[in-house]
Enzyme design. Structure first.
Site, short mmCIF file in Angstrom:
data_model
loop_
_atom_site.label_atom_id
_atom_site.label_comp_id
_atom_site.label_asym_id
_atom_site.label_seq_id
_atom_site.Cartn_x
_atom_site.Cartn_y
_atom_site.Cartn_z
N GLY A 52 0.57 -0.74 -2.44
CA GLY A 52 -0.75 -1.34 -2.38
C GLY A 52 -1.37 -1.05 -1.03
O GLY A 52 -0.66 -0.74 -0.07
N GLN A 57 -6.97 -2.72 5.89
CA GLN A 57 -5.90 -1.92 6.51
C GLN A 57 -6.38 -0.54 6.94
O GLN A 57 -5.72 0.13 7.73
CB GLN A 57 -4.71 -1.77 5.55
CG GLN A 57 -3.99 -3.08 5.30
CD GLN A 57 -2.80 -2.87 4.39
OE1 GLN A 57 -2.94 -2.85 3.16
NE2 GLN A 57 -1.62 -2.71 4.96
N CYS A 99 5.00 -4.31 4.90
CA CYS A 99 3.55 -4.09 4.97
C CYS A 99 3.31 -2.82 5.78
O CYS A 99 3.93 -2.62 6.82
CB CYS A 99 2.87 -5.27 5.66
SG CYS A 99 1.07 -5.09 5.76
N LEU A 100 2.43 -1.98 5.29
CA LEU A 100 2.13 -0.73 5.99
C LEU A 100 1.51 -0.99 7.37
O LEU A 100 1.55 -0.11 8.23
CB LEU A 100 1.22 0.16 5.14
CG LEU A 100 1.84 0.61 3.81
CD1 LEU A 100 0.82 1.38 2.97
CD2 LEU A 100 3.08 1.48 4.05
N HIS A 141 -0.22 -10.34 -1.93
CA HIS A 141 -0.16 -9.72 -0.60
C HIS A 141 -1.49 -9.01 -0.29
O HIS A 141 -2.01 -9.14 0.82
CB HIS A 141 1.03 -8.74 -0.61
CG HIS A 141 1.23 -7.93 0.63
ND1 HIS A 141 2.40 -8.00 1.37
CD2 HIS A 141 0.47 -6.99 1.24
CE1 HIS A 141 2.32 -7.16 2.39
NE2 HIS A 141 1.15 -6.53 2.34
N GLU A 142 -2.05 -8.30 -1.27
CA GLU A 142 -3.32 -7.58 -1.04
C GLU A 142 -4.49 -8.55 -0.88
O GLU A 142 -5.36 -8.36 -0.02
CB GLU A 142 -3.61 -6.57 -2.16
CG GLU A 142 -2.54 -5.49 -2.38
CD GLU A 142 -2.02 -4.85 -1.12
OE1 GLU A 142 -2.75 -4.80 -0.11
OE2 GLU A 142 -0.85 -4.41 -1.11
N HIS A 145 -4.58 -9.92 2.51
CA HIS A 145 -5.19 -9.01 3.50
C HIS A 145 -6.71 -9.21 3.54
O HIS A 145 -7.32 -9.12 4.61
CB HIS A 145 -4.92 -7.54 3.14
CG HIS A 145 -3.61 -7.01 3.67
ND1 HIS A 145 -3.29 -7.00 5.01
CD2 HIS A 145 -2.56 -6.45 3.03
CE1 HIS A 145 -2.09 -6.45 5.16
NE2 HIS A 145 -1.61 -6.11 3.98
O1 GNR Z 1 4.27 -1.04 0.09
C1 GNR Z 1 4.28 -2.27 0.05
N1 GNR Z 1 5.32 -2.92 -0.53
C2 GNR Z 1 5.32 -4.27 -0.85
C3 GNR Z 1 6.53 -4.86 -1.19
C4 GNR Z 1 6.58 -6.21 -1.53
C5 GNR Z 1 5.42 -6.96 -1.52
C6 GNR Z 1 4.22 -6.38 -1.15
C7 GNR Z 1 4.16 -5.05 -0.81
S1 GNR Z 1 2.64 -4.32 -0.42
C8 GNR Z 1 3.17 -3.04 0.67
C9 GNR Z 1 1.99 -2.15 1.08
C10 GNR Z 1 1.01 -2.96 1.91
O2 GNR Z 1 1.15 -3.21 3.07
N2 GNR Z 1 -0.02 -3.44 1.25
O3 GNR Z 1 -0.92 -4.20 1.88
NI NI Z 2 0.20 -5.13 3.53
#
Ligand code: GNR
Ligand code: NI
Length: 177
Positions: A52, A57, A99-100, A141-142, A145
């Site tokens: 995601g 980001q 998270c990236l 999670h997205e 953000h």
């Molecule tokens: O790549 C991602 N893996 C992930 C694993 C578990 C829960 C959420 C994520 S999202 C993350 C990529 C990212 O930072 N998205 O904002």
């Molecule tokens: Ni993230």
């Protein structure tokens, strides 16, 4: 990179003010920009690799994200514009998240196990999706953000500081190399 591939974008690393800010709603006037950015966000996400990527980001303060869990290694891309959580299960689930924008940092995060999410696609059409498992965690999670929230904000102060200090230490080490 092949010529047909959209060029990638730079991913912001925490701490950064755009990652802390609440993104604003996408308006019809923004749609050309969103349609131009989405393929570049997918390219950036696949390359990372991640499942995601939210607009903040890549330093874009708009409420949209791209998601692809690649079930059975096949692409299944979603662009979620103005996504919102409509309902959550009473049951919670804990799984390891990364998270990236916090490269190399992972922690167990607890969230509602199931969510119903409303969103618009690139044609402006509204959808609702029920998600569980990794997809439910990824969607939450997205959406976090878009509200300036990182997964570490769900941890205890102790665990969050451990991760952020480790991150700062790595930065320092990198700088001295
Ligand atoms: O790549 C991602 N893996 C992930 C694993 C578990 C829960 C959420 C994520 S999202 C993350 C990529 C990212 O930072 N998205 O904002
Ligand atoms: Ni993230």
């Amino acid at each position: 990179m092949s010529e047909t591939e959209a060029p990638g974008l730079g991913i912001l690393i925490a701490p950064h003010r755009t990652l802390k800010a609440r993104a604003r709603a996408v308006t019809p006037d923004d749609m050309d920009r969103v349609r131009a950015l989405a393929p570049r966000m997918f390219a950036t996400m696949y390359k990372a690799p991640g499942i995601g990527l939210a607009a903040p980001q890549v330093d874009v303060g708009l409420r949209f994200a791209v998601v692809d869990l690649m079930p059975e290694d096949k692409p299944r891309p979603f662009t979620l514009i103005k996504p919102e959580i409509l309902a959550v299960s009473e049951e919670w689930a804990t799984r390891e998240e990364g998270c990236l924008s916090l490269p190399g940092q992972y922690a167990e995060v607890s969230r509602p196990a199931q969510v119903r999410v409303g969103y618009h696609d690139l044609d402006g059409k509204r959808h609702e999706m029920d998600a569980e498992g990794l997809l439910a965690a990824c969607l939450q999670h997205e959406i976090d953000h878009l509200n300036g929230v990182l997964f570490v904000d769900h941890l205890s102060v102790l665990k969050r500081n451990m991760i952020l200090r480790r991150r700062a230490k790595e930065q320092k080490q990198k700088a001295s190399e």
